[in-house]
Write an enzyme that holds these catalytic residues in place. Structure first.
Site, PDB file in Angstrom:
ATOM      1  N   GLY A   1       0.823  -1.145   0.094  1.00 18.77           N
ATOM      2  CA  GLY A   1      -0.169   0.271   0.087  1.00 18.77           C
ATOM      3  C   GLY A   1       1.117   1.221  -0.065  1.00 18.77           C
ATOM      4  O   GLY A   1       1.787   1.185   0.515  1.00 18.77           O
TER       5      GLY A   1
ATOM      6  N   GLN B   1       3.060  10.139   1.224  1.00 19.21           N
ATOM      7  CA  GLN B   1       4.410   9.450   1.357  1.00 19.21           C
ATOM      8  C   GLN B   1       5.335   9.848   0.278  1.00 19.21           C
ATOM      9  O   GLN B   1       6.851   9.536   0.551  1.00 19.21           O
ATOM     10  CB  GLN B   1       4.386   7.862   1.325  1.00 19.21           C
TER      11      GLN B   1
ATOM     12  N   CYS C   1       5.802  -0.234   7.585  1.00 19.35           N
ATOM     13  CA  CYS C   1       5.553   0.833   6.747  1.00 19.35           C
ATOM     14  C   CYS C   1       6.714   1.409   5.826  1.00 19.35           C
ATOM     15  O   CYS C   1       7.775   1.459   6.361  1.00 19.35           O
ATOM     16  CB  CYS C   1       5.053   2.274   7.709  1.00 19.35           C
ATOM     17  N   LEU C   2       6.458   1.580   4.583  1.00 20.39           N
ATOM     18  CA  LEU C   2       7.487   1.980   3.668  1.00 20.39           C
ATOM     19  C   LEU C   2       8.314   3.371   4.105  1.00 20.39           C
ATOM     20  O   LEU C   2       9.455   3.536   3.794  1.00 20.39           O
ATOM     21  CB  LEU C   2       6.976   2.116   2.464  1.00 20.39           C
TER      22      LEU C   2
ATOM     23  N   HIS D   1      -4.422   1.543   7.620  1.00 21.50           N
ATOM     24  CA  HIS D   1      -2.932   2.089   7.638  1.00 21.50           C
ATOM     25  C   HIS D   1      -2.850   3.175   6.699  1.00 21.50           C
ATOM     26  O   HIS D   1      -2.395   4.247   7.164  1.00 21.50           O
ATOM     27  CB  HIS D   1      -1.824   0.987   7.376  1.00 21.50           C
ATOM     28  N   GLU D   2      -3.235   2.904   5.476  1.00 16.90           N
ATOM     29  CA  GLU D   2      -3.011   3.845   4.627  1.00 16.90           C
ATOM     30  C   GLU D   2      -4.042   5.363   4.837  1.00 16.90           C
ATOM     31  O   GLU D   2      -3.740   6.347   4.693  1.00 16.90           O
ATOM     32  CB  GLU D   2      -3.427   3.699   3.240  1.00 16.90           C
TER      33      GLU D   2
ATOM     34  N   HIS E   1      -2.572   7.760   7.142  1.00 15.71           N
ATOM     35  CA  HIS E   1      -1.739   8.460   6.227  1.00 15.71           C
ATOM     36  C   HIS E   1      -2.519   9.809   5.927  1.00 15.71           C
ATOM     37  O   HIS E   1      -2.116  11.040   6.004  1.00 15.71           O
ATOM     38  CB  HIS E   1      -0.825   7.956   5.267  1.00 15.71           C
TER      39      HIS E   1
END
Length: 171
Positions: A46, A51, A92-93, A134-135, A138
């Site tokens: 994702g 980000q 997380c990236l 999660h996304e 953000h």
């Protein structure tokens, strides 16, 4: 394939801003492709627009991790959360190598628009539910590190540093 966008640093204020909605000038197809190319380049499941420094309320995610079916979510909303929660490791990236055990609702009901502007309502469970939540965080200007206790976060960072040292100086 478009050029891969660089991930912003975790300290970047873009990650702390609640995104209100998709602007009129947003090129939805281009943003979608940038997100896909970047998510795949960084081996994510994702990725939110902020980000990679795009200040639009949109993210992409694998709706099905096995088939790699990508869901594009413009103006996402969580309408309902299940009372039942599950505790699993989450990464997380934006924070490579950090894994935190987090409790989240196992099922959700959501609403979003696709790249064409068409509205969708969906119920999600399991991993897709977790990725969406999660996304969505953000989009709200927060991330998974804020859901963990400071002690849990400190331990995860310590574990990562130890792993890194072992890579540099093997036993």
């Amino acid at each position: 394939m478009s050029e891969v966008s660089k991930l912003v640093e975790p300290s970047n204020p873009a990650l702390r801003v609640r995104l209100e909605g998709v602007s009129e000038k947003c090129d939805r197809e281009k943003v979608r492709q940038d997100l896909i190319d970047s998510m795949q380049h960084y081996n994510g499941i994702g990725l939110s627009a902020n980000q990679i420094g795009i200040m639009e309320r949109v993210f992409i995610m694998y709706e099905n991790i096995n088939t790699r079916n990508i869901l594009t979510c413009f103006n996402p909303k969580i309408l309902e959360l299940s009372k039942e929660q599950v505790l699993i490791d989450e990464g997380c990236l934006s924070y490579p190598g950090i894994w935190l055990k987090l409790k989240r609702p196992i099922a959700i009901k959501v609403e979003f628009e696709d790249e064409k502007g068409k509205k969708h309502d969906k119920e999600m469970t399991g991993l897709p539910s977790r990725i969406f939540q999660h996304e969505h965080d953000h989009m709200e200007g927060t991330d998974f590190t804020r859901l963990a206790s400071p002690l849990k976060l400190q331990l995860a960072i310590k574990k990562l540093k130890k792993k890194y040292k072992e890579l540099i100086r093997p036993k």
